[in-house]
Design a protein around this motif. Structure first.
Motif, short mmCIF file in Angstrom:
data_model
loop_
_atom_site.label_atom_id
_atom_site.label_comp_id
_atom_site.label_asym_id
_atom_site.label_seq_id
_atom_site.Cartn_x
_atom_site.Cartn_y
_atom_site.Cartn_z
N GLY A 65 -3.20 -15.67 -10.05
CA GLY A 65 -3.52 -15.54 -8.63
C GLY A 65 -5.01 -15.32 -8.40
O GLY A 65 -5.59 -15.88 -7.46
N VAL A 66 -5.64 -14.53 -9.26
CA VAL A 66 -7.08 -14.31 -9.16
C VAL A 66 -7.82 -15.64 -9.35
O VAL A 66 -8.76 -15.96 -8.60
N ALA A 67 -7.38 -16.43 -10.32
CA ALA A 67 -8.01 -17.74 -10.54
C ALA A 67 -7.85 -18.63 -9.33
O ALA A 67 -8.79 -19.33 -8.92
N GLY A 85 -6.09 -18.88 3.98
CA GLY A 85 -7.51 -19.09 3.72
C GLY A 85 -8.30 -17.82 3.51
O GLY A 85 -9.53 -17.82 3.61
N ARG A 86 -7.62 -16.73 3.21
CA ARG A 86 -8.30 -15.44 2.99
C ARG A 86 -8.42 -15.18 1.49
O ARG A 86 -7.81 -14.26 0.94
N ALA A 87 -9.21 -15.99 0.83
CA ALA A 87 -9.30 -15.90 -0.63
C ALA A 87 -9.83 -14.54 -1.09
O ALA A 87 -9.35 -13.98 -2.08
N ALA A 88 -10.80 -13.99 -0.37
CA ALA A 88 -11.39 -12.71 -0.77
C ALA A 88 -10.35 -11.59 -0.67
O ALA A 88 -10.26 -10.73 -1.56
N ASP A 89 -9.56 -11.60 0.40
CA ASP A 89 -8.52 -10.58 0.56
C ASP A 89 -7.48 -10.70 -0.54
O ASP A 89 -7.00 -9.69 -1.08
N ALA A 90 -7.09 -11.94 -0.86
CA ALA A 90 -6.11 -12.16 -1.93
C ALA A 90 -6.66 -11.64 -3.26
O ALA A 90 -5.94 -10.99 -4.03
N ALA A 91 -7.93 -11.93 -3.54
CA ALA A 91 -8.53 -11.50 -4.80
C ALA A 91 -8.55 -9.98 -4.92
O ALA A 91 -8.24 -9.42 -5.98
N ARG A 92 -8.93 -9.30 -3.83
CA ARG A 92 -8.97 -7.83 -3.87
C ARG A 92 -7.59 -7.26 -4.14
O ARG A 92 -7.44 -6.33 -4.94
N LEU A 93 -6.59 -7.83 -3.50
CA LEU A 93 -5.22 -7.34 -3.68
C LEU A 93 -4.75 -7.58 -5.12
O LEU A 93 -4.14 -6.71 -5.75
N LEU A 94 -5.06 -8.75 -5.65
CA LEU A 94 -4.63 -9.08 -7.02
C LEU A 94 -5.36 -8.22 -8.05
O LEU A 94 -4.76 -7.84 -9.07
N GLU A 118 0.82 -1.22 0.00
CA GLU A 118 0.00 0.00 0.00
C GLU A 118 0.86 1.26 0.00
O GLU A 118 0.42 2.30 -0.49
N ALA A 119 2.09 1.15 0.53
CA ALA A 119 2.99 2.31 0.56
C ALA A 119 3.57 2.62 -0.82
O ALA A 119 4.12 3.71 -1.02
N ARG A 120 3.47 1.68 -1.74
CA ARG A 120 3.95 1.84 -3.12
C ARG A 120 5.43 2.24 -3.16
O ARG A 120 5.84 3.11 -3.94
N GLY A 121 6.25 1.58 -2.33
CA GLY A 121 7.68 1.84 -2.32
C GLY A 121 8.40 1.07 -3.40
O GLY A 121 7.80 0.59 -4.36
N VAL A 122 9.71 0.88 -3.20
CA VAL A 122 10.57 0.29 -4.24
C VAL A 122 10.18 -1.13 -4.59
O VAL A 122 10.36 -1.57 -5.73
N ALA A 123 9.64 -1.88 -3.64
CA ALA A 123 9.31 -3.30 -3.88
C ALA A 123 7.83 -3.55 -3.67
O ALA A 123 7.43 -4.64 -3.28
N TRP A 124 6.98 -2.55 -3.98
CA TRP A 124 5.56 -2.69 -3.66
C TRP A 124 4.90 -3.84 -4.42
O TRP A 124 4.07 -4.56 -3.86
N LEU A 125 5.31 -4.04 -5.69
CA LEU A 125 4.69 -5.10 -6.48
C LEU A 125 5.06 -6.48 -5.93
O LEU A 125 4.21 -7.37 -5.82
N GLN A 126 6.33 -6.66 -5.57
CA GLN A 126 6.76 -7.93 -4.98
C GLN A 126 6.08 -8.14 -3.63
O GLN A 126 5.68 -9.26 -3.29
N ALA A 127 5.95 -7.07 -2.85
CA ALA A 127 5.27 -7.17 -1.55
C ALA A 127 3.81 -7.57 -1.74
O ALA A 127 3.27 -8.39 -0.99
N ALA A 128 3.17 -7.01 -2.77
CA ALA A 128 1.78 -7.35 -3.04
C ALA A 128 1.65 -8.82 -3.42
O ALA A 128 0.70 -9.50 -3.01
N ARG A 129 2.60 -9.30 -4.20
CA ARG A 129 2.54 -10.71 -4.60
C ARG A 129 2.70 -11.62 -3.39
O ARG A 129 1.97 -12.60 -3.23
N VAL A 130 3.65 -11.29 -2.53
CA VAL A 130 3.85 -12.09 -1.32
C VAL A 130 2.61 -12.01 -0.43
O VAL A 130 2.16 -13.02 0.12
N ALA A 131 2.05 -10.83 -0.29
CA ALA A 131 0.84 -10.67 0.54
C ALA A 131 -0.30 -11.53 -0.01
O ALA A 131 -1.03 -12.18 0.76
#
Length: 547
Positions: free
Chosen positions: A207-209, A183-192, A162-175
């Protein structure tokens, strides 16, 4: 070439390249960068062994190996699916122009960077520096993952995204990966979906799939995957997930074809050969199953990426072919590998299953029956999982076909079915383990229908305004059968109607106790590693995180 950072002299790098000249160039580049220690591998198989046995800060891997069957993409796929590629490791793949498409697909899997030959020292330095900068930004998340603190890691990775720093995309993927793991499929989908708004990244669409699958939306997942594969037909990971979706939809023939496509793209990927062999064993031609299982054994028997369940099914097919020599070799391999984990119940059961087949083939009937009786005494043990049930059914059917008729054979089949028939997929996999035994197949399907009828009756009671009666009926049937589906429905009923059930807290405690003891085993088919970190049976989830 200047040093990449202050810690580089303590770093350990692996250079995997079959060409002596290009390998030497890469080694010299890393030395000029100040890398403290550099290990070299001339084959992908050697690199895999080194990566399984040790930890490297940096891996620089050639895509194409002239004198080896496995390429760099297959190497990374195997390591990633087995959870053997640490998040902290920087992985760079190098290829010629002809391999660009393959490397681009591999980059989707687990790479931090890739370079097209010929490349300059400056280009390698820049890619390594950028990758190491991203790893430093994710250092806290990586440490939490490695410590098993997945909740904290997910929260921190989300903050970095969310901070959109130097590794924000990699952080989003890990998250997103962590949310799926938790087991938080809805949270993962929103992030993806947020990630996808920045560009049509294939890994994010995959990841969405996966999130849709976890949420039970398999029809939407199938549409997502069909669209993704239409645009990226070389994306092997997407075929892995498609195989799982098709299996969940009751289309095993199409699921097998999806995995065949993944194997055609990466024919030397041990885990994919094993998965395809497992699925074909239960749903397809035994001859084809043996081809894929033999390939997996040949490519990776001594590797940590190899699932020893493949040996059990290979032994069953060797038994069916009356191939004494091959079966003896398989039994010897299992005994040797089990010695590395002598206290593993899973591997002990594997060894027992194969030993029963060996004794039957060699006409040592008393020994076979003794081993079988010992295995059957474990049927209701808390750690007796779905995989073990399928193996036992496979052995029982072969014992029965050998005309060693067990008095309680039908009862054993019925009990296993009542416990593990939690879905159409698990029901059909158990039927596949009993291939050719029509009476037992009907008994399994009848047990599955009985579980479904009990669930429907409970729903009817709840709709009639009798939720406590519904919960009690489910709880009683769950205690008797140990069926996880009934436990889950009892829990759902109690939670939904808590206000109308005076003793709901006490009943909830009983359901939770039953789940803790039994329901964590075998509720869904999964793929496994030799070290018991995961359990079997059909199609694995693609993973960049340890599981």
């Amino acid at each position: 070439m200047r040093r990449l950072d202050a810690d580089i002299d303590r770093a350990v790098a692996l250079v995997a390249d079959g060409n002596p000249a290009s390998r030497s160039v890469l080694v010299n580049m890393l030395r000029d960068a100040g890398v403290g220690r550099i290990v070299q591998a001339t084959r992908a198989q050697d690199a895999r062994r080194l990566l399984e046995q040790g930890r490297f800060d940096t891996v620089v891997c050639e895509f194409h190996f002239d004198h080896g069957a496995m390429n760099g993409q297959e190497l990374m796929d195997d390591l990633r699916q087995a959870g053997l590629l640490p998040l902290a490791t920087v992985v760079v793949m190098i290829s010629g122009e002809a391999d660009y498409g393959h490397v681009a697909e591999a980059a989707e899997a687990a790479l931090d960077a890739y370079l097209i030959k010929p490349h300059t020292e400056a280009a390698l330095r820049e890619r390594l520096a950028q990758a190491r900068q991203r790893k430093r930004a994710l250092a806290e998340v990586i440490a939490q993952v490695e410590a098993g603190s997945f909740e904290a890691a997910a929260d921190r990775a989300l903050q970095l995204a969310e901070a959109r720093g130097v590794a924000w995309l990699q952080a989003a993927r890990v998250a997103a990966e962590l949310h799926l793991r938790l087991g938080r499929a809805a949270d993962a989908a929103r992030l993806l979906e947020t990630i996808l708004r920045t560009g049509a990244l294939p890994w994010a669409r995959l990841g969405v799939a996966r999130a849709q699958v976890e949420a039970g939306a398999v029809f939407q997942a199938r549409r997502t995957l069909e669209s993704l594969l239409g645009e990226h037909p070389g994306y092997a990971d997407a075929y892995d997930v498609m195989g799982r979706v098709l299996l969940d939809q009751g289309e095993p023939v199409q699921a097998i074809e999806a995995l065949r496509r993944a194997v055609r793209l990466t024919p030397n990927c041990v885990s994919r050969q094993a998965k395809l062999g497992l699925l074909v064993f239960y749903y397809g031609d035994p001859r084809e199953a043996l081809v894929h299982l033999d390939a997996a054994v040949r490519l990776g028997l001594n590797s940590r990426v190899f699932d020893l369940q493949a040996l059990v099914l290979q032994a069953a097919l060797q038994f069916d072919r009356r191939d004494r020599r091959a079966l003896a070799l398989t039994a010897h391999a299992m005994a040797r590998l089990r010695a590395d984990a002598p206290h593993s119940p899973r591997l002990r059961r594997f060894e027992s299953s194969i030993a029963i087949l060996v004794a039957l083939l060699e006409r040592r009937v008393p020994e076979a029956i003794e081993l079988l009786q010992a295995l059957m005494t474990e049927c209701e043990a808390p750690d007796f999982e779905f995989e073990a049930a399928c193996n036992l059914l496979m052995v029982l059917s072969r014992v029965d076909r050998a005309e060693l008729h067990l008095v309680d054979f039908g009862d054993r089949v019925g009990r296993l079915a009542e416990r593990f028939a939690v879905s159409r997929t698990t029901c059909e996999l158990m039927c596949g383990a009993l291939r050719g035994d029509l009476g037992s197949v009907e008994r399994i399907r009848a047990a599955y229908a009985g579980i479904g009828a009990a669930a429907e009756q409970a729903v009817s009671l709840a709709l009639e305004g009798r939720p406590r009666d519904a919960a009690l009926a489910l709880l009683e049937r769950a205690r008797r059968t140990l069926n996880a589906k009934l436990m889950d429905l009892a829990l759902h009923t109690l939670e939904r109607h808590r206000a109308a059930i005076a003793d709901a807290p006490a009943l909830l405690a009983q359901v939770h106790a039953l789940q803790r003891q039994h329901a964590s085993y075998g509720t869904q088919p999964r793929m496994a590693r030799v070290d018991d970190a995961r359990s079997l049976v059909a199609v694995a989830r693609p993973a960049t995180m340890p599981r």
